[in-house]
Design a protein around this motif. Sequence first.
Motif, PDB file in Angstrom:
ATOM      1  N   MET A  79       5.172   4.918  59.595  1.00 58.92           N
ATOM      2  CA  MET A  79       6.304   4.252  59.525  1.00 58.92           C
ATOM      3  C   MET A  79       6.627   3.106  60.076  1.00 58.92           C
ATOM      4  SD  MET A  79       9.450   4.697  57.948  1.00 58.92           S
ATOM      5  CE  MET A  79      10.865   3.478  57.823  1.00 58.92           C
ATOM      6  N   ALA A  80       6.106   2.749  61.296  1.00 57.86           N
ATOM      7  CA  ALA A  80       5.701   1.530  61.965  1.00 57.86           C
ATOM      8  C   ALA A  80       4.912   0.785  61.274  1.00 57.86           C
ATOM      9  CB  ALA A  80       5.340   2.064  63.460  1.00 57.86           C
ATOM     10  N   ARG A  81       4.070   0.985  60.741  1.00 60.43           N
ATOM     11  CA  ARG A  81       3.210   0.034  59.816  1.00 60.43           C
ATOM     12  C   ARG A  81       4.108  -0.382  58.726  1.00 60.43           C
ATOM     13  NH1 ARG A  81      -3.081   2.048  59.402  1.00 60.43           N
ATOM     14  NH2 ARG A  81      -3.556   2.215  61.762  1.00 60.43           N
ATOM     15  N   ALA A  82       4.771   0.467  57.979  1.00 60.06           N
ATOM     16  CA  ALA A  82       5.638   0.115  56.962  1.00 60.06           C
ATOM     17  C   ALA A  82       6.601  -0.810  57.283  1.00 60.06           C
ATOM     18  CB  ALA A  82       6.271   1.335  56.370  1.00 60.06           C
ATOM     19  N   VAL A  83       7.125  -0.826  58.373  1.00 61.06           N
ATOM     20  CA  VAL A  83       8.673  -1.716  58.887  1.00 61.06           C
ATOM     21  C   VAL A  83       7.711  -3.182  59.375  1.00 61.06           C
ATOM     22  CG1 VAL A  83       9.854  -2.133  60.979  1.00 61.06           C
ATOM     23  CG2 VAL A  83       9.827  -0.002  59.663  1.00 61.06           C
ATOM     24  N   SER A  84       6.554  -3.080  59.824  1.00 60.80           N
ATOM     25  CA  SER A  84       5.857  -4.359  60.275  1.00 60.80           C
ATOM     26  C   SER A  84       5.535  -4.927  58.839  1.00 60.80           C
ATOM     27  CB  SER A  84       4.351  -3.964  60.896  1.00 60.80           C
ATOM     28  OG  SER A  84       3.722  -5.148  61.235  1.00 60.80           O
ATOM     29  N   PHE A  85       5.100  -4.347  57.980  1.00 59.17           N
ATOM     30  CA  PHE A  85       4.804  -4.906  56.480  1.00 59.17           C
ATOM     31  C   PHE A  85       5.882  -5.584  56.121  1.00 59.17           C
ATOM     32  CE2 PHE A  85       4.549  -5.147  51.993  1.00 59.17           C
ATOM     33  CZ  PHE A  85       3.044  -5.691  51.857  1.00 59.17           C
ATOM     34  N   GLU A  94       8.473  -6.565  57.844  1.00 60.26           N
ATOM     35  CA  GLU A  94       9.010  -7.792  58.511  1.00 60.26           C
ATOM     36  C   GLU A  94       8.173  -9.092  58.045  1.00 60.26           C
ATOM     37  OE1 GLU A  94       8.342  -6.272  62.328  1.00 60.26           O
ATOM     38  OE2 GLU A  94      10.379  -5.563  62.859  1.00 60.26           O
ATOM     39  N   LYS A  95       7.098  -9.034  57.554  1.00 59.77           N
ATOM     40  CA  LYS A  95       6.214 -10.099  57.230  1.00 59.77           C
ATOM     41  C   LYS A  95       6.780 -10.448  55.910  1.00 59.77           C
ATOM     42  CE  LYS A  95       2.251  -8.764  60.013  1.00 59.77           C
ATOM     43  NZ  LYS A  95       0.871  -8.205  60.019  1.00 59.77           N
ATOM     44  N   HIS A  96       7.185  -9.471  55.020  1.00 56.83           N
ATOM     45  CA  HIS A  96       7.339  -9.776  53.640  1.00 56.83           C
ATOM     46  C   HIS A  96       8.930  -9.242  53.221  1.00 56.83           C
ATOM     47  CE1 HIS A  96       3.233 -10.759  53.211  1.00 56.83           C
ATOM     48  NE2 HIS A  96       2.801  -9.327  53.768  1.00 56.83           N
ATOM     49  N   PRO A  97       9.707  -9.624  53.803  1.00 55.32           N
ATOM     50  CA  PRO A  97      11.186  -9.194  53.668  1.00 55.32           C
ATOM     51  C   PRO A  97      11.826  -9.170  52.399  1.00 55.32           C
ATOM     52  CG  PRO A  97      11.324 -11.079  55.030  1.00 55.32           C
ATOM     53  CD  PRO A  97       9.667 -10.771  54.884  1.00 55.32           C
ATOM     54  N   GLU A  98      11.411 -10.443  51.589  1.00 57.02           N
ATOM     55  CA  GLU A  98      11.949 -10.592  50.332  1.00 57.02           C
ATOM     56  C   GLU A  98      11.331  -9.918  48.985  1.00 57.02           C
ATOM     57  OE1 GLU A  98      14.510 -12.526  50.225  1.00 57.02           O
ATOM     58  OE2 GLU A  98      14.328 -12.763  52.379  1.00 57.02           O
ATOM     59  N   THR A 144      19.279  10.189  52.344  1.00 56.59           N
ATOM     60  CA  THR A 144      18.260   8.817  51.676  1.00 56.59           C
ATOM     61  C   THR A 144      18.719   7.776  52.640  1.00 56.59           C
ATOM     62  OG1 THR A 144      17.809  10.202  49.590  1.00 56.59           O
ATOM     63  CG2 THR A 144      17.399   7.689  49.753  1.00 56.59           C
ATOM     64  N   SER A 145      18.068   7.043  53.128  1.00 50.40           N
ATOM     65  CA  SER A 145      18.199   5.889  53.834  1.00 50.40           C
ATOM     66  C   SER A 145      17.056   4.568  53.391  1.00 50.40           C
ATOM     67  CB  SER A 145      18.168   6.008  55.389  1.00 50.40           C
ATOM     68  OG  SER A 145      17.059   6.386  55.742  1.00 50.40           O
ATOM     69  N   ALA A 146      17.371   3.461  53.408  1.00 51.67           N
ATOM     70  CA  ALA A 146      16.365   2.560  53.120  1.00 51.67           C
ATOM     71  C   ALA A 146      16.604   1.259  54.039  1.00 51.67           C
ATOM     72  CB  ALA A 146      16.710   2.070  51.656  1.00 51.67           C
ATOM     73  N   LEU A 147      15.447   0.364  53.926  1.00 53.03           N
ATOM     74  CA  LEU A 147      15.120  -0.827  54.409  1.00 53.03           C
ATOM     75  C   LEU A 147      14.596  -1.975  53.528  1.00 53.03           C
ATOM     76  CD1 LEU A 147      15.634  -2.537  57.388  1.00 53.03           C
ATOM     77  CD2 LEU A 147      13.292  -1.990  57.655  1.00 53.03           C
ATOM     78  N   GLY A 148      15.355  -2.870  53.352  1.00 55.43           N
ATOM     79  CA  GLY A 148      14.755  -4.109  52.548  1.00 55.43           C
ATOM     80  C   GLY A 148      15.401  -4.404  51.367  1.00 55.43           C
ATOM     81  N   VAL A 149      14.854  -4.993  50.523  1.00 53.94           N
ATOM     82  CA  VAL A 149      15.472  -5.469  49.319  1.00 53.94           C
ATOM     83  C   VAL A 149      16.217  -4.039  48.532  1.00 53.94           C
ATOM     84  CG1 VAL A 149      15.152  -6.578  46.899  1.00 53.94           C
ATOM     85  CG2 VAL A 149      13.765  -7.232  48.758  1.00 53.94           C
ATOM     86  N   GLY A 150      17.294  -4.375  48.183  1.00 53.08           N
ATOM     87  CA  GLY A 150      18.184  -3.365  47.214  1.00 53.08           C
ATOM     88  C   GLY A 150      18.613  -2.045  48.402  1.00 53.08           C
ATOM     89  N   ALA A 151      18.363  -2.125  49.670  1.00 55.17           N
ATOM     90  CA  ALA A 151      18.495  -1.192  50.546  1.00 55.17           C
ATOM     91  C   ALA A 151      20.173  -0.554  50.683  1.00 55.17           C
ATOM     92  CB  ALA A 151      18.168  -1.712  52.033  1.00 55.17           C
TER      93      ALA A 151
END
Length: 226
Positions: A1-7, A9-13, A195-202
């Motif tokens: 999960m930490a790697r996914a969040v790190s990714f 943060e680099k590509h938030p759009e 269900t929860s989400a982070l990012g585009v369309g979250a």
Amino acid sequence: MARAVSFYEKHPEETLIIVTGDHETGGMTIGFAGTQYSSFVDKIQHQRMSYIEFNKKLEAYKKSRTVADARLEDIMPLIKETFGLFVMSAGEKEPLEKVVSAGKASDASESAKKEAREAERKLKCGMALSDLELKVLHDAFNQSMLGEKERAKDDYTYLLYGGYEPLSVKLTTILNNKAGIGWTSYSHTGVPVQTSALGVGAETFNGYYDQTEIYTKMMKIVGFQK
């Protein structure tokens, strides 16, 4: 999960992380009749290891004993160390029981009744095992010592132990009940999974959905559906 969040943060759009589960497990509820519907969740901290690790220690004991000479008392120190559960001595229990009995008298004062309620709480909700709980553990211990092939296979036995190590199941059940926590299942349930989400369309993922709706939302976010 930490790697996914790190990714992300680099590509938030261009990143969407969705977190959900295929099912709920256990059917946990807070509020148990045995504690008069009060909760004492701090009691969970008394469990020092997983039931799996406890099973390993129990298995080592089983190899050193026969069914005839095995005794629950032998592993009570391990049970206390692992789950915080112990047998209250008669010297400790009798004074509390006397206080409870005195507080139930019709002519008892309010202070006596309050003291009796506190004594009864210590007996019922403390980490000391009641006579009933101790009997439950003795029955479970006897089943554990039999081994899987020799254990009863009827519906009642399954209801009690769910096909798991009987003693471990009852130790965790008693601890949870003392904490005011109940469980409806040994495995899966039909309780909704959030269900929860982070990012585009979250923002479209903010609750509970039929699993097919998650697919539909994903397709809309990537532009494949209107």
